[in-house]
Design an enzyme around this catalytic site. Structure first.
Site, short mmCIF file in Angstrom:
data_model
loop_
_atom_site.label_atom_id
_atom_site.label_comp_id
_atom_site.label_asym_id
_atom_site.label_seq_id
_atom_site.Cartn_x
_atom_site.Cartn_y
_atom_site.Cartn_z
N ASN A 72 0.30 0.99 6.58
CA ASN A 72 0.94 -0.05 5.76
C ASN A 72 1.51 -1.08 6.72
O ASN A 72 2.08 -0.70 7.75
CB ASN A 72 2.12 0.50 4.94
CG ASN A 72 1.66 1.33 3.77
OD1 ASN A 72 0.47 1.44 3.50
ND2 ASN A 72 2.62 1.92 3.08
N GLY A 73 1.42 -2.35 6.36
CA GLY A 73 1.99 -3.39 7.21
C GLY A 73 0.91 -4.36 7.66
O GLY A 73 -0.21 -4.36 7.14
N ARG A 125 2.59 0.57 -6.76
CA ARG A 125 2.61 -0.41 -5.67
C ARG A 125 1.28 -1.12 -5.53
O ARG A 125 1.13 -2.04 -4.73
CB ARG A 125 2.94 0.28 -4.35
CG ARG A 125 4.31 0.93 -4.31
CD ARG A 125 4.41 1.98 -3.23
NE ARG A 125 4.31 1.45 -1.89
CZ ARG A 125 5.30 1.45 -1.00
NH1 ARG A 125 6.47 1.94 -1.35
NH2 ARG A 125 5.13 0.97 0.19
N LYS A 176 16.15 -18.28 -12.19
CA LYS A 176 16.46 -16.86 -11.97
C LYS A 176 17.63 -16.44 -12.86
O LYS A 176 17.61 -15.38 -13.46
CB LYS A 176 16.84 -16.58 -10.50
CG LYS A 176 15.71 -16.55 -9.51
CD LYS A 176 14.75 -15.41 -9.67
CE LYS A 176 13.64 -15.71 -10.61
NZ LYS A 176 12.48 -16.42 -10.17
N TRP A 207 -3.62 -1.78 -1.37
CA TRP A 207 -3.41 -3.00 -2.16
C TRP A 207 -3.91 -4.10 -1.24
O TRP A 207 -3.28 -4.42 -0.25
CB TRP A 207 -1.93 -3.16 -2.47
CG TRP A 207 -1.66 -4.11 -3.60
CD1 TRP A 207 -1.70 -3.82 -4.93
CD2 TRP A 207 -1.28 -5.48 -3.51
NE1 TRP A 207 -1.38 -4.94 -5.66
CE2 TRP A 207 -1.12 -5.96 -4.83
CE3 TRP A 207 -1.07 -6.37 -2.46
CZ2 TRP A 207 -0.76 -7.28 -5.12
CZ3 TRP A 207 -0.71 -7.68 -2.76
CH2 TRP A 207 -0.56 -8.11 -4.07
N HIS A 256 24.47 -39.47 -13.99
CA HIS A 256 23.77 -40.28 -14.99
C HIS A 256 23.67 -39.55 -16.33
O HIS A 256 22.82 -39.89 -17.14
CB HIS A 256 22.38 -40.67 -14.48
CG HIS A 256 22.43 -41.49 -13.23
ND1 HIS A 256 22.87 -42.80 -13.22
CD2 HIS A 256 22.16 -41.18 -11.94
CE1 HIS A 256 22.84 -43.26 -11.98
NE2 HIS A 256 22.42 -42.29 -11.18
N CYS A 310 0.85 -1.18 0.00
CA CYS A 310 0.00 0.00 0.00
C CYS A 310 0.89 1.24 0.00
O CYS A 310 2.11 1.16 0.15
CB CYS A 310 -0.87 0.01 1.24
SG CYS A 310 -1.83 -1.49 1.42
N GLU A 330 16.42 -16.20 -16.59
CA GLU A 330 15.54 -15.10 -17.00
C GLU A 330 16.14 -13.73 -16.75
O GLU A 330 15.88 -12.80 -17.51
CB GLU A 330 14.14 -15.23 -16.39
CG GLU A 330 14.06 -15.11 -14.91
CD GLU A 330 12.61 -15.20 -14.41
OE1 GLU A 330 12.44 -15.52 -13.24
OE2 GLU A 330 11.67 -14.97 -15.19
N LYS A 365 5.04 -10.05 -16.72
CA LYS A 365 4.80 -10.38 -15.31
C LYS A 365 3.62 -11.33 -15.17
O LYS A 365 3.63 -12.22 -14.33
CB LYS A 365 4.54 -9.08 -14.53
CG LYS A 365 4.38 -9.28 -13.03
CD LYS A 365 5.68 -9.69 -12.37
CE LYS A 365 5.55 -10.00 -10.90
NZ LYS A 365 6.71 -10.80 -10.42
N GLU A 376 14.87 -23.32 -9.02
CA GLU A 376 14.46 -21.92 -8.97
C GLU A 376 15.68 -21.00 -9.19
O GLU A 376 15.59 -19.99 -9.90
CB GLU A 376 13.78 -21.62 -7.62
CG GLU A 376 13.46 -20.17 -7.34
CD GLU A 376 12.59 -19.48 -8.39
OE1 GLU A 376 12.03 -20.15 -9.26
OE2 GLU A 376 12.50 -18.25 -8.34
O1 M6R Z 1 1.73 -15.23 -11.38
P1 M6R Z 1 2.21 -16.64 -11.32
O2 M6R Z 1 2.87 -16.99 -10.04
O3 M6R Z 1 1.12 -17.63 -11.67
O4 M6R Z 1 3.29 -16.76 -12.48
C1 M6R Z 1 3.85 -17.97 -12.82
C2 M6R Z 1 5.07 -17.78 -13.70
O5 M6R Z 1 4.71 -17.15 -14.90
C3 M6R Z 1 6.14 -16.93 -12.99
O6 M6R Z 1 6.54 -17.52 -11.80
C4 M6R Z 1 7.37 -16.77 -13.91
O7 M6R Z 1 7.99 -18.00 -14.09
C5 M6R Z 1 8.34 -15.76 -13.32
N1 M6R Z 1 8.86 -14.94 -14.37
C6 M6R Z 1 9.48 -16.40 -12.63
O8 M6R Z 1 10.38 -15.48 -12.13
#
Ligand code: M6R
Length: 607
Positions: free
Chosen positions: A100-101, A27, A484, A74, A503, A2, A487, A602, A480
């Site tokens: 906020n919080g 935000r 990162k 938010w 393997h 928020c 991407e 996003k 994960e």
């Molecule tokens: O909004 P969501 O968590 O459903 O999104 C899923 C993926 O599209 C999202 O995690 C994507 O892989 C990100 N870019 C990862 O950093």
């Protein structure tokens, strides 16, 4: 997150605040509201949506108040409606505040206030503070009342408060949530980040946790947590508005990596009650979990990896098999799922189409659905039988960072809750819960080493390929971490179970193919060490993430990044934070577009 803006001075306070709210829109903007002085009394106006909608409510022009407090909401606690929009007030409409919080002990406080005949207009945790101040203010002055109430509150807050009885005074307080003061010529601003006031002043200071600031008659007095008056320096903020939104961080992604500890805290607050996990306290879910033969789960990207980690937690503690599948595969192959199954999904955005399709398929076959989502008011939580919200504020960077950590924390709590329901209670439940509460502090220690991670990233940023290895709880973290790196830096990285590498992928290893091995001192440590040795023998450069004090690994690896000692189920929070930093700094060195990586979005609402 928020946004808060407040103003007292010679300008039109309503205009200043709405303009400031517009700067904080990024935000989140589910609803906004403002309190100002009109006809000698306080008036409140709220509206759903962007601050522009709030401005339009003033059809006869903006009132000419010299003081106002305002807020962009938010939605986290409570649905998005006018009643839940800030500012909130007490029973008599005397005290108004924006917050906020998250107030951790809100439930208990609300119950006690209800017993004392307080009437609530919203379902937010924030409104409780107004009622508590109302009570205390009957006995002591406003400032003292605020101090007393805040001493009895646990959780995080940035607060601005105004009272009908003292309509020329603003009180601002901070604990664990950003709050800045700005100063002009005979005027003061308060804002959750400086971008909201940069159009009017460059002279700003961040309040410190525990600070309470009282602004009245052109003067400012700040006192600290002990109630002692303190001097804090205003400084000239040289940031432009965009830099100020990032609060000094070069990118939102970096800011959000550093918000990881707060995200974990906000996700678990209020969900450990009387020493027990209480994430989804629902009788139907309890019944389903008691009888279920398995959990079927599906999501995309980072959310999928958090489910993979959840699988380790749930199988380990609730002894319930969990199947995890990529959402786009789950629904296209018409997966087998039925009324006896619980379907679990995770989505930061709450609207990823592949995830939504998987959820719909599961529901069409009669499965009971549970979703973990960050964004309220979106379709996935709205159609799920149970929705658990992450409460971490908006994530701006396209790469999920704080989201992953928050989702992992909720899944760990859920696994313990399921264990309780299925009576597979683990002996170390207490230790894990206590440890989880301490995770944000440990994560901060890890993030404090960011300069080491940065230096190391620079040494490795010229490589084109990486292998990420992990075992048990840290295998999903390896996936994960590799995602990162891919991407953010466009560097190829693949993740493997450390034991599986011999393997096949071991053939890749040579001096140009570095390995990132996650090797905390845990129940699989010795096995990971053997796997690391297999790599060193083949001349592959090796970075290890290890537990502080582990000298043995220092002799094996070329470089080591250390995490503090913790329970093995909690180490993923620390190792994931390091890997986020590593990917960020490699991307920085390679000059990538970090907040908006090429080709990505996003929220992915196409199948
Ligand atoms: O909004 P969501 O968590 O459903 O999104 C899923 C993926 O599209 C999202 O995690 C994507 O892989 C990100 N870019 C990862 O950093």
């Amino acid at each position: 997150m928020c946004g808060i803006v407040a103003y007292v001075g010679y300008r039109n306070a309503v205009r200043v605040c709405i303009q400031g709210l517009a700067e904080l829109e990024y935000r989140g903007y589910d609803a906004s509201g403002i309190v100002f002085v009109a006809n000698g009394t306080l008036e409140v106006v709220k509206e759903l949506g962007r601050p522009e909608n709030l401005r339009k409510k003033f059809v006869d022009g903006l009132p000419n108040s010299r003081i106002a407090i305002a807020h962009n909401r938010w939605a986290t606690h409570g649905v998005n409606n006018i009643e839940n929009a800030h500012p909130h007030s007490d029973c008599e409409g005397i005290i108004f505040l924006a917050h906020n919080g998250i107030i951790e002990n809100a439930c208990g406080l609300r119950e006690n206030l209800s017993l004392r005949d307080h009437r609530f207009k919203s379902t937010t945790d924030t409104e409780i503070i107004a009622h508590l101040i109302e009570e205390s203010n009957k006995v002591v002055g406003l400032e003292e009342a605020v101090r007393t109430v805040l001493a009895g509150i646990s959780g995080s807050y940035a607060l601005v408060i105004i009272s009908k009885k003292e309509p020329e005074k603003i009180i601002a307080a901070r604990n664990g949530s950003s709050l800045w003061l700005g100063m002009g010529n005979g005027e003061f601003f308060v804002a959750s980040e400086p971008s909201a006031m940069l159009a009017f002043t460059k002279s700003a200071l961040p309040l410190v946790d525990g600070d309470i600031a009282v602004i009245e008659n052109g003067s400012l007095v700040i006192s600290d947590a002990r109630g002692e008056r303190v001097h804090r320096e205003f400084r000239n903020v040289t940031w432009n508005v965009e830099e100020a939104k990032r609060e000094g961080y070069a990118h939102y992604t970096l800011k959000e990596i550093f918000q990881g500890p707060e995200a974990v805290g906000n996700s678990i607050f209020d969900r450990i009650k009387e020493g027990r996990p209480a994430c989804a306290d629902d009788s139907k879910l309890r019944e389903k979990i008691r009888r279920a033969r398995r959990i079927v789960s599906s999501a995309c990207g980072t959310a999928l990896y958090s489910l993979e980690l959840g699988k380790y937690f749930i199988e380990q503690y609730a002894k319930l098999p969990v199947e995890v599948e990529i959402a786009s595969e789950f629904y296209t192959k018409n997966s087998i799922i039925d009324v006896g199954d619980v379907f679990l999904t995770v989505s930061q955005s709450g609207e990823t189409l592949d995830t939504l399709e998987a959820l719909r398929l599961a529901q069409s076959k009669g499965a009971f659905s549970v979703s973990i989502v960050n964004k309220m008011g979106t379709v996935i939580p709205s159609i799920s039988d149970i929705a658990i919200f992450q409460n971490i504020g908006r994530e701006v960077g396209v790469a999920s960072t704080k989201s992953f950590l928050s989702q992992a924390a909720i899944l760990l709590l859920l696994s313990l809750e399921f264990a309780k329901i299925r009576e597979t209670l683990v002996e170390d439940m207490e230790e894990i819960l206590q440890g989880l509460k301490n995770v944000p502090a440990l994560m901060r220690k890890v993030l404090a080493q960011s300069e080491n991670v940065r230096a190391l990233s620079t040494q490795y940023s010229h490589f084109h390929n990486f292998l990420y290895l992990g075992r048990k709880f840290n295998l999903p973290v390896a996936f994960e971490g590799a995602l990162k790196l891919k991407e953010l830096s466009y560097v190829h990285a693949e993740a493997y179970g450390a034991g599986e590498m011999k393997h096949g992928p071991l053939a890749l290893i040579d001096k140009d193919f570095p390995t990132m091995a996650i090797a905390p001192r845990d129940s699989v440590y010795e096995k990971v060490i053997s796997n690391i040795e297999e790599i060193k023998t083949r001349g592959g450069p090796l970075i290890a993430i290890a537990t502080e004090g582990d000298e043995r690994i220092g002799r094996l690896a070329d470089h080591v990044l250390y995490i503090p000692e913790t329970h093995e189920a909690l180490s993923p929070f620390l190792t994931a934070s390091i890997l986020q930093l590593f990917a960020y700094y490699v991307a920085l060195d390679r000059g990538c577009d970090i907040d908006t990586p090429r080709n990505l979005a996003k929220s992915i609402t196409v199948a």
